[in-house]
Design an enzyme around this catalytic site. Structure first.
Site, PDB file in Angstrom:
ATOM      1  N   HIS A 276     -12.397 -25.944 -15.951  1.00  0.00           N
ATOM      2  CA  HIS A 276     -13.062 -25.146 -14.905  1.00  0.00           C
ATOM      3  C   HIS A 276     -12.588 -23.695 -14.958  1.00  0.00           C
ATOM      4  O   HIS A 276     -13.409 -22.765 -14.955  1.00  0.00           O
ATOM      5  CB  HIS A 276     -12.762 -25.768 -13.537  1.00  0.00           C
ATOM      6  CG  HIS A 276     -13.286 -24.987 -12.378  1.00  0.00           C
ATOM      7  ND1 HIS A 276     -14.249 -25.459 -11.520  1.00  0.00           N
ATOM      8  CD2 HIS A 276     -12.965 -23.747 -11.912  1.00  0.00           C
ATOM      9  CE1 HIS A 276     -14.512 -24.545 -10.595  1.00  0.00           C
ATOM     10  NE2 HIS A 276     -13.738 -23.502 -10.811  1.00  0.00           N
ATOM     11  N   GLU A 277     -11.258 -23.506 -15.029  1.00  0.00           N
ATOM     12  CA  GLU A 277     -10.725 -22.136 -15.008  1.00  0.00           C
ATOM     13  C   GLU A 277     -11.131 -21.363 -16.258  1.00  0.00           C
ATOM     14  O   GLU A 277     -11.495 -20.185 -16.181  1.00  0.00           O
ATOM     15  CB  GLU A 277      -9.205 -22.153 -14.850  1.00  0.00           C
ATOM     16  CG  GLU A 277      -8.710 -22.741 -13.538  1.00  0.00           C
ATOM     17  CD  GLU A 277      -9.371 -22.159 -12.311  1.00  0.00           C
ATOM     18  OE1 GLU A 277      -9.753 -20.962 -12.332  1.00  0.00           O
ATOM     19  OE2 GLU A 277      -9.534 -22.890 -11.324  1.00  0.00           O
TER      20      GLU A 277
ATOM     21  N   HIS B 137     -14.527 -19.770 -16.357  1.00  0.00           N
ATOM     22  CA  HIS B 137     -14.660 -18.458 -15.716  1.00  0.00           C
ATOM     23  C   HIS B 137     -14.539 -17.324 -16.748  1.00  0.00           C
ATOM     24  O   HIS B 137     -15.119 -16.261 -16.579  1.00  0.00           O
ATOM     25  CB  HIS B 137     -13.584 -18.266 -14.649  1.00  0.00           C
ATOM     26  CG  HIS B 137     -13.883 -18.941 -13.338  1.00  0.00           C
ATOM     27  ND1 HIS B 137     -14.905 -18.553 -12.515  1.00  0.00           N
ATOM     28  CD2 HIS B 137     -13.261 -19.978 -12.704  1.00  0.00           C
ATOM     29  CE1 HIS B 137     -14.905 -19.317 -11.413  1.00  0.00           C
ATOM     30  NE2 HIS B 137     -13.923 -20.197 -11.518  1.00  0.00           N
TER      31      HIS B 137
END
Ligand code: NI
Length: 181
Positions: free
Chosen positions: A143-144, A147
């Site tokens: 998820h990170e 980004h």
């Protein structure tokens, strides 16, 4: 050390591809990491990527060493700084799980992720990190790092019937933490 504003979905700065960090020892990077830690803790986040505070660099942090109030059933992840990361899946297996994002406040969705991944990069001291992880840890790092590619979790979703407001989906979490997500 400042708690910075977290950009929200729709801001074009969240859609950029982040640049690699060239000088891991710089004072600017040290200050950025301090701001990111304060911002993540203030928001009760499970992780934060530099683009979420408008800094277009390949820097993510995640893990608090404690159970997240937003993910009370998941094992804690030790505090990690990951710079210039590379992620690769260990096999083709995927897992579906709930995610939220500080840039998409108040919402959760079910997102498919690789079940087991290897991630590499540098830590805050410039030392190499090389880990094989699974489960929630694997989900958070994917998820990170998304980004850093300008990707928010709704772009990874396949079934939008599994997307909704956190306080409706998980009323017990809303009363426990009082957080947006
Ligand atoms: Ni996020």
């Amino acid at each position: 050390m400042t708690v910075r504003e977290i950009l929200r979905m729709g801001d074009p700065r969240l859609r950029r591809v982040a640049e690699p960090v060239l000088d891991v020892g710089s004072a600017e990077l040290r200050d950025l990491l301090a701001d990111m830690r304060h911002t993540m803790v203030a928001a009760h986040g499970a992780g934060l990527a530099a683009p979420q505070i408008g800094v277009n660099l390949q820097v993510v942090i995640f893990g608090t060493g404690q159970v997240s109030p937003r993910y009370p059933h998941e094992l804690p992840i030790s505090p990690t700084v990951l710079i210039n990361p590379v992620i690769e899946p260990m096999d083709a297996q995927e897992t579906l799980g709930w995610e939220g994002c500080l840039s998409v406040p108040g919402l959760r969705g079910q997102v498919p992720r690789w079940s087991r991944v290897r991630y590499r990069g540098l830590d805050d001291l410039g030392q190499p990190l090389d880990r094989v992880v699974e489960g929630f840890h694997a989900r958070v790092v994917q998820h990170e790092c998304d980004h850093l590619l300008g990707i928010l979790y709704p772009q990874r979703m396949r079934d939008f019937s599994q997307f909704g407001y956190t306080d409706i989906l998980f009323p017990e979490l809303a009363t426990r933490s009082g957080d947006d997500d």
